[in-house]
Design an enzyme around this catalytic site. Structure first.
Site, short mmCIF file in Angstrom:
data_model
loop_
_atom_site.label_atom_id
_atom_site.label_comp_id
_atom_site.label_asym_id
_atom_site.label_seq_id
_atom_site.Cartn_x
_atom_site.Cartn_y
_atom_site.Cartn_z
N ARG A 38 11.31 14.47 -11.06
CA ARG A 38 12.66 14.02 -10.66
C ARG A 38 12.71 12.49 -10.79
O ARG A 38 11.91 11.79 -10.17
CB ARG A 38 12.98 14.48 -9.23
CG ARG A 38 13.00 16.01 -9.11
CD ARG A 38 13.70 16.49 -7.87
NE ARG A 38 15.13 16.23 -7.91
CZ ARG A 38 15.92 16.31 -6.84
NH1 ARG A 38 15.41 16.63 -5.66
NH2 ARG A 38 17.22 16.08 -6.95
N ALA A 49 13.81 12.33 -0.93
CA ALA A 49 12.90 11.37 -1.56
C ALA A 49 11.52 11.28 -0.89
O ALA A 49 10.49 11.41 -1.58
CB ALA A 49 13.58 10.00 -1.63
N ARG A 65 12.66 18.91 -1.38
CA ARG A 65 13.54 17.87 -1.94
C ARG A 65 13.72 16.81 -0.86
O ARG A 65 13.27 16.99 0.26
CB ARG A 65 14.87 18.43 -2.48
CG ARG A 65 15.44 19.65 -1.86
CD ARG A 65 15.85 19.53 -0.43
NE ARG A 65 16.71 18.37 -0.24
CZ ARG A 65 16.89 17.74 0.90
NH1 ARG A 65 16.26 18.13 2.01
NH2 ARG A 65 17.68 16.69 1.00
N ASP A 73 17.67 7.59 -2.09
CA ASP A 73 16.54 7.87 -2.99
C ASP A 73 15.93 6.61 -3.56
O ASP A 73 14.81 6.63 -4.05
CB ASP A 73 16.98 8.78 -4.14
CG ASP A 73 17.00 10.22 -3.68
OD1 ASP A 73 17.87 10.55 -2.86
OD2 ASP A 73 16.13 10.99 -4.12
O1 MRU Z 1 18.59 16.23 -4.51
P1 MRU Z 1 17.97 15.98 -3.16
O2 MRU Z 1 18.27 17.05 -2.17
O3 MRU Z 1 16.51 15.67 -3.28
O4 MRU Z 1 18.69 14.67 -2.64
C1 MRU Z 1 18.31 14.16 -1.40
C2 MRU Z 1 19.11 12.99 -0.97
O5 MRU Z 1 20.00 12.55 -1.64
C3 MRU Z 1 18.68 12.35 0.32
O6 MRU Z 1 19.78 11.77 0.96
C4 MRU Z 1 17.65 11.25 0.04
O7 MRU Z 1 16.60 11.74 -0.75
C5 MRU Z 1 17.10 10.68 1.29
S1 MRU Z 1 16.06 11.82 2.13
C6 MRU Z 1 15.43 11.06 3.50
#
Ligand code: MRU
Length: 352
Positions: free
Chosen positions: A93, A52, A50, A241
């Protein structure tokens, strides 16, 4: 402490993708192996991987696996199989724009290799996925170099979710800034919001920072406003994201509340992002699709039901922080502050 993280989030070797299973951290460090796009899509949906940028890298390798293991020797069938993998991975996603950015890059690589024999086209797709992976690590280091100038020696940084090496090809975005500050010889403490319901802060940020020798404390999400009001943190740095053209950012649910609290307390609020997270096609945050995750993530903790049977829950996985609450974006191309729309447009032009 070198500024390099000490584990591997994702790796590709000879037709197999290996990912650190983030659902099992911090208790177990288990690496899973994936042989096809369907398995990679499932790993993204179920949050084995997980964050982004890491989602983008995983999707690129998922498409590369479809190419590498294609059962078609004729170009048309091969292309159809690769395209089906791209469609499947696009549905995993919706909020992280890096997913769609990486899939577009793979589609372009497929188009460029149209005249090649199937085997050569498959190799070209594997190379493109490897390039996306390597570039992300490089971009994180550039974000770190720009961002670390904002962290004073002895500072405490509050962060939300996990925007670290686990969420990228390595080093991290928000946590990359912190790693780079530490590598530059600064003393930095981190407060990690626990980040209900998936607990990316408590489980992942705390795991990767403590493992790399960076001082970190965990606080419940509800403590952030109070800690900021009482100046227990000097600045906030989070990842994102998707950054819209006007500078609004989507990030893990709860980020908006942290930004409001930082604004009220006069604490700087920074958002770190590689250019692959900037989405100039999306005018503002209202146009960003917010993923709704399964209700079981809220109703259950460690397999134990905590919400009464039959009571509905709300589980938006992200929120949008308006650009008016953001002190600056820290990108691999430099810092952007208000007016964000102009700054982002200028930076996009400069790099073309
Ligand atoms: O649901 P997730 O764990 O994928 O959410 C991740 C985030 O919100 C991060 O802050 C974002 O993807 C930035 S990662 C460099």
């Amino acid at each position: 402490m070198t500024g390099k993280s000490s584990f591997t989030t994702i790796e590709y070797n000879d037709g197999v993708v290996t990912m650190l299973d983030q659902r099992r951290l911090p208790h177990e460090e288990i690496y899973n192996h994936y042989n096809c796009a369907e398995e990679v899509a499932d790993a993204i949906t179920t949050m084995v991987i997980r964050g982004a940028p890491a989602i983008g890298v995983a999707a690129a390798y998922g498409i590369a696996l479809a190419a590498r293991h294609s059962t078609c020797t004729k170009p048309d069938g091969f292309r159809q199989q690769v395209e089906s993998a791209a469609v499947l991975l696009s549905g995993t996603r919706p909020t992280a724009v890096n997913l769609f950015w990486a899939i577009d890059r793979m589609r372009n690589a497929l188009a460029r290799s149209a005249a090649l024999p199937v085997q050569a086209a498959a190799n070209a797709l594997i190379e493109e996925a490897r390039a996306i992976h390597a570039e992300d690590l490089e971009l994180c280091h550039r974000i770190g170099a720009f961002g670390q100038t904002l962290i004073p020696d002895g500072a405490t940084v509050l962060t939300h979710c996990n925007a670290g090496a686990l969420a990228t090809a390595g080093h991290g975005t928000a946590l990359g800034v912190i790693r780079s500050a530490v590598a530059a010889g600064k003393r930095v403490r981190v407060i990690a919001d626990e980040t209900r319901p998936f607990l990316q802060g408590a489980r992942l940020t705390a795991w990767e920072l403590s493992r790399d020798g960076i001082e970190v404390s965990v606080a419940v999400d509800g403590a952030a406003a109070w800690l900021l009001k009482n100046r227990r943190a000097d600045l906030v740095i989070v990842g994102t994201d998707r950054v819209a053209a006007n500078g609004d950012v989507a990030n893990k649910i709860g980020t908006y509340g942290v930004a409001l609290s930082a604004h009220a307390a006069g604490v700087p609020f920074y958002v770190a992002a590689p250019w692959s997270t900037i989405d100039l096609q999306t005018a503002n945050g209202n146009d960003i699709i917010i993923e709704e995750r399964p209700s079981s993530e809220v109703t259950h903790v460690l397999g134990q039901r905590i919400v009464p049977e039959g009571v509905p829950v709300l589980n938006p996985a992200f929120d949008v922080t308006p650009h008016t609450l953001i002190t600056a974006l820290i990108t691999d191309r430099g810092l952007v502050s208000a007016p964000f729309d102009e700054g982002l447009r200028a930076m996009a032009m400069m790099a073309q």
